[in-house]
Design a protein around this motif. Structure first.
Motif, PDB file in Angstrom:
ATOM      1  N   VAL A  39      -2.631 -12.749 -14.527  1.00 57.37           N
ATOM      2  CA  VAL A  39      -2.455 -12.556 -13.086  1.00 57.37           C
ATOM      3  C   VAL A  39      -2.387 -13.910 -12.394  1.00 57.37           C
ATOM      4  CG1 VAL A  39      -3.506 -11.662 -10.982  1.00 57.37           C
ATOM      5  CG2 VAL A  39      -3.552 -10.301 -13.083  1.00 57.37           C
ATOM      6  N   ARG A  40      -1.330 -14.105 -11.598  1.00 55.72           N
ATOM      7  CA  ARG A  40      -1.160 -15.371 -10.881  1.00 55.72           C
ATOM      8  C   ARG A  40      -1.570 -15.243  -9.420  1.00 55.72           C
ATOM      9  NH1 ARG A  40       4.433 -18.462 -11.379  1.00 55.72           N
ATOM     10  NH2 ARG A  40       3.339 -19.268 -13.213  1.00 55.72           N
ATOM     11  N   HIS A  41      -1.022 -14.258  -8.705  1.00 51.91           N
ATOM     12  CA  HIS A  41      -1.299 -14.109  -7.280  1.00 51.91           C
ATOM     13  C   HIS A  41      -1.640 -12.659  -6.969  1.00 51.91           C
ATOM     14  CE1 HIS A  41       0.152 -18.134  -6.627  1.00 51.91           C
ATOM     15  NE2 HIS A  41       1.364 -17.831  -7.064  1.00 51.91           N
ATOM     16  N   LEU A  42      -2.402 -12.477  -5.897  1.00 47.38           N
ATOM     17  CA  LEU A  42      -2.719 -11.153  -5.370  1.00 47.38           C
ATOM     18  C   LEU A  42      -2.444 -11.148  -3.874  1.00 47.38           C
ATOM     19  CD1 LEU A  42      -6.157 -10.418  -7.120  1.00 47.38           C
ATOM     20  CD2 LEU A  42      -3.899  -9.614  -7.827  1.00 47.38           C
ATOM     21  N   PHE A  43      -1.871 -10.053  -3.415  1.00 54.31           N
ATOM     22  CA  PHE A  43      -1.688  -9.850  -1.977  1.00 54.31           C
ATOM     23  C   PHE A  43      -2.151  -8.438  -1.664  1.00 54.31           C
ATOM     24  CE2 PHE A  43       0.761  -8.228   1.618  1.00 54.31           C
ATOM     25  CZ  PHE A  43       0.462  -9.185   2.581  1.00 54.31           C
ATOM     26  N   SER A  44      -3.101  -8.314  -0.764  1.00 50.90           N
ATOM     27  CA  SER A  44      -3.731  -7.020  -0.509  1.00 50.90           C
ATOM     28  C   SER A  44      -3.553  -6.614   0.937  1.00 50.90           C
ATOM     29  CB  SER A  44      -5.231  -7.085  -0.843  1.00 50.90           C
ATOM     30  OG  SER A  44      -5.425  -7.578  -2.154  1.00 50.90           O
ATOM     31  N   ALA A  45      -3.573  -5.311   1.153  1.00 49.23           N
ATOM     32  CA  ALA A  45      -3.453  -4.768   2.503  1.00 49.23           C
ATOM     33  C   ALA A  45      -4.180  -3.438   2.564  1.00 49.23           C
ATOM     34  CB  ALA A  45      -1.993  -4.596   2.895  1.00 49.23           C
ATOM     35  N   VAL A  46      -4.738  -3.148   3.730  1.00 48.91           N
ATOM     36  CA  VAL A  46      -5.456  -1.896   3.967  1.00 48.91           C
ATOM     37  C   VAL A  46      -4.792  -1.181   5.135  1.00 48.91           C
ATOM     38  CG1 VAL A  46      -7.647  -0.855   4.660  1.00 48.91           C
ATOM     39  CG2 VAL A  46      -7.628  -2.788   3.077  1.00 48.91           C
ATOM     40  N   GLY A  47      -4.631   0.130   4.996  1.00 51.91           N
ATOM     41  CA  GLY A  47      -4.095   0.923   6.098  1.00 51.91           C
ATOM     42  C   GLY A  47      -2.610   0.795   6.294  1.00 51.91           C
ATOM     43  N   LEU A  48      -1.853   0.544   5.218  1.00 48.13           N
ATOM     44  CA  LEU A  48      -0.403   0.460   5.346  1.00 48.13           C
ATOM     45  C   LEU A  48       0.198   1.844   5.560  1.00 48.13           C
ATOM     46  CD1 LEU A  48       0.642  -2.116   2.605  1.00 48.13           C
ATOM     47  CD2 LEU A  48       0.571  -2.461   5.066  1.00 48.13           C
ATOM     48  N   GLY A  49       1.426   1.878   6.032  1.00 50.73           N
ATOM     49  CA  GLY A  49       2.127   3.142   6.205  1.00 50.73           C
ATOM     50  C   GLY A  49       1.960   3.706   7.596  1.00 50.73           C
ATOM     51  N   ALA A  50       2.658   4.833   7.823  1.00 54.45           N
ATOM     52  CA  ALA A  50       2.641   5.447   9.149  1.00 54.45           C
ATOM     53  C   ALA A  50       1.271   6.012   9.490  1.00 54.45           C
ATOM     54  CB  ALA A  50       3.705   6.548   9.216  1.00 54.45           C
ATOM     55  N   ARG A  51       0.533   6.491   8.467  1.00 54.83           N
ATOM     56  CA  ARG A  51      -0.763   7.100   8.748  1.00 54.83           C
ATOM     57  C   ARG A  51      -1.836   6.053   9.023  1.00 54.83           C
ATOM     58  NH1 ARG A  51      -1.299  10.867   3.569  1.00 54.83           N
ATOM     59  NH2 ARG A  51      -0.668   8.872   2.657  1.00 54.83           N
ATOM     60  N   GLY A  52      -1.749   4.906   8.377  1.00 54.48           N
ATOM     61  CA  GLY A  52      -2.678   3.815   8.635  1.00 54.48           C
ATOM     62  C   GLY A  52      -4.134   4.160   8.369  1.00 54.48           C
ATOM     63  N   LYS A  53      -4.404   4.857   7.274  1.00 57.79           N
ATOM     64  CA  LYS A  53      -5.779   5.245   6.966  1.00 57.79           C
ATOM     65  C   LYS A  53      -6.561   4.040   6.463  1.00 57.79           C
ATOM     66  CE  LYS A  53      -4.714  10.057   5.830  1.00 57.79           C
ATOM     67  NZ  LYS A  53      -4.827  11.126   4.800  1.00 57.79           N
ATOM     68  N   VAL A  54      -7.740   3.825   7.039  1.00 53.46           N
ATOM     69  CA  VAL A  54      -8.531   2.654   6.669  1.00 53.46           C
ATOM     70  C   VAL A  54      -9.242   2.840   5.339  1.00 53.46           C
ATOM     71  CG1 VAL A  54      -8.870   1.983   9.068  1.00 53.46           C
ATOM     72  CG2 VAL A  54     -10.526   3.509   7.967  1.00 53.46           C
ATOM     73  N   ASN A  55      -9.200   4.041   4.782  1.00 57.24           N
ATOM     74  CA  ASN A  55      -9.835   4.253   3.478  1.00 57.24           C
ATOM     75  C   ASN A  55      -8.844   4.098   2.325  1.00 57.24           C
ATOM     76  OD1 ASN A  55      -8.495   6.681   4.268  1.00 57.24           O
ATOM     77  ND2 ASN A  55      -9.594   7.771   2.643  1.00 57.24           N
ATOM     78  N   GLU A  56      -7.610   3.658   2.622  1.00 52.72           N
ATOM     79  CA  GLU A  56      -6.596   3.468   1.590  1.00 52.72           C
ATOM     80  C   GLU A  56      -6.038   2.055   1.680  1.00 52.72           C
ATOM     81  OE1 GLU A  56      -3.585   6.411   1.898  1.00 52.72           O
ATOM     82  OE2 GLU A  56      -4.960   8.110   1.726  1.00 52.72           O
ATOM     83  N   GLY A  57      -5.571   1.560   0.546  1.00 50.51           N
ATOM     84  CA  GLY A  57      -4.990   0.227   0.520  1.00 50.51           C
ATOM     85  C   GLY A  57      -4.165   0.012  -0.733  1.00 50.51           C
ATOM     86  N   VAL A  58      -3.587  -1.161  -0.818  1.00 43.65           N
ATOM     87  CA  VAL A  58      -2.738  -1.492  -1.956  1.00 43.65           C
ATOM     88  C   VAL A  58      -2.887  -2.974  -2.261  1.00 43.65           C
ATOM     89  CG1 VAL A  58      -0.732  -1.925  -0.478  1.00 43.65           C
ATOM     90  CG2 VAL A  58      -0.387  -1.379  -2.887  1.00 43.65           C
ATOM     91  N   VAL A  59      -2.814  -3.300  -3.546  1.00 41.47           N
ATOM     92  CA  VAL A  59      -2.864  -4.682  -4.008  1.00 41.47           C
ATOM     93  C   VAL A  59      -1.570  -4.973  -4.756  1.00 41.47           C
ATOM     94  CG1 VAL A  59      -4.102  -6.395  -5.372  1.00 41.47           C
ATOM     95  CG2 VAL A  59      -5.373  -4.557  -4.236  1.00 41.47           C
ATOM     96  N   PHE A  60      -0.841  -5.977  -4.304  1.00 40.81           N
ATOM     97  CA  PHE A  60       0.380  -6.406  -4.975  1.00 40.81           C
ATOM     98  C   PHE A  60       0.013  -7.506  -5.968  1.00 40.81           C
ATOM     99  CE2 PHE A  60       1.473  -4.806  -0.822  1.00 40.81           C
ATOM    100  CZ  PHE A  60       2.572  -3.996  -1.053  1.00 40.81           C
ATOM    101  N   VAL A  61       0.281  -7.261  -7.222  1.00 35.25           N
ATOM    102  CA  VAL A  61      -0.120  -8.174  -8.290  1.00 35.25           C
ATOM    103  C   VAL A  61       1.109  -8.910  -8.808  1.00 35.25           C
ATOM    104  CG1 VAL A  61      -1.276  -8.399 -10.514  1.00 35.25           C
ATOM    105  CG2 VAL A  61      -1.968  -6.584  -8.922  1.00 35.25           C
TER     106      VAL A  61
END
Length: 335
Positions: A236-258
């Motif tokens: 793994v070289r880099h990580l980019f993370s985000a919480v609440g993406l998408g139209a719903r914007g739920k704060v209990n969901e997120g995604v990590v781009f590896v």
């Protein structure tokens, strides 16, 4: 003759684009791929027709160009139609497909099918007309033509010897063809299969979700834990993370781009690293995390195996989904 055959390409492509327009398709990568394939296919019928017209003119109809064009086109018309319908029978069935696969292949199949049919019409109409009025016959000469003629004659003699042997021993030829046909099944069984091929793009996603009602602080805490776990993987070289993406914007969901290191700097392919990432993040308590490859179409999931549970009763649907998930967890090979 070359210009006459080349004229088939723009005329056939324009016909294919017109069909795509009236079918409501947009200009995208699938349509461009279909047009690219047509460039190499639409000239086949035209080459056969104009070559036969040229042969008729060599055999004594050099002065009567119209008769040579009529006889030449008429003589090979059945063969040209049969060859075109063979191509149509390959691509046309995809027009009637449904579901997700149809979204990808209908544009391709419609464009190629009608583009090939347009090329057939062009080969039997435009090409004879151009040959009758603009194809000038001259007795061939020159060193290049002589060298090409000798090479062609040598190939013709070799082909005649092979053909004579095949006609003398038909059962051997049929037996060899049968063995190749049976062997093709073994090769087909050994080839990997899937909706899209595994490609080492050097990146993947980790989607995670906490229970409904989790606070933003709790989600960020789990995100830090997921990132720390992923950084333990040496590729793994880099990580980019985000919480609440998408139209719903739920704060209990997120995604990590590896982002992984370059393929030349690692010994394992992307999918093996993704499996390890799934095993690591799946062991983190209190969060559901899934490592998957990037979607081939924006907004879509890209897992090779997906289940959808739908129903009119929300409580019962949730219960069935939970039981299905429990049974699937008993099969570690699913991931």
């Amino acid at each position: 003759a070359t210009l006459a055959v080349a004229a088939t390409i723009p005329v056939s492509l324009l016909g294919a684009v017109a069909i795509a327009y009236f079918a409501g398709f947009t200009v995208n990568m699938i349509l461009m791929l279909a047009l690219l394939l047509l460039v190499g296919v639409v000239v086949d019928d035209a080459i056969v027709v104009i070559e036969n017209i040229h042969r008729w003119r060599e055999q004594g109809l050099a002065a009567d160009t119209v008769s040579a064009a009529l006889h030449g086109a008429r003589q090979v018309s059945f063969a040209v139609v049969a060859a075109t319908l063979t191509l149509v029978s390959i691509f046309a069935p995809a027009i009637f497909m449904s579901g997700m696969v149809a979204r990808f292949f209908q544009t391709f199949s419609v464009t190629v099918t009608f583009g090939v049919l347009v090329s057939l019409i062009v080969a039997l109409t435009l090409i004879p007309m151009l040959a009758a009025h603009h194809l000038h016959y001259e007795e061939p000469s020159g060193r290049l033509y002589a060298a090409f003629g000798r090479a062609h004659a040598a190939m013709d003699r070799a082909y005649r010897r092979v053909l004579a042997w095949a006609l003398r021993f038909p059962w051997r030829v049929l037996g060899a063809a049968g063995l190749l046909f049976v062997a093709s099944f073994a090769v087909f069984a050994a080839i990997g299969k899937g909706f899209v091929p595994n490609e080492d793009e050097g990146r993947f996603l980790v989607r995670f979700k906490l229970p409904v009602g989790a606070s933003l602080a709790a989600t960020e805490a789990k995100l830090d834990e997921i990132e720390a776990t992923l950084r333990e993987i040496p590729e793994v070289r880099h990580l980019f993370s985000a919480v609440g993406l998408g139209a719903r914007g739920k704060v209990n969901e997120g995604v990590v781009f590896v982002q992984l290191v370059d393929k030349s700097e690692r010994d394992r392919p992307q999918w093996e690293i993704r499996k390890e990432a799934q095993r690591r993040v799946g062991a983190i308590p209190g969060v559901q995390a899934i490592a998957s490859r990037p979607p081939i179409v924006g907004g879509m999931r890209s897992e090779p195996l997906q289940f959808a549970v739908v129903g009119p009763d929300l409580a019962r649907t949730e219960s069935v989904a939970q039981r299905l998930a429990k049974r699937l967890r008993a099969h570690p090979e699913i991931g």
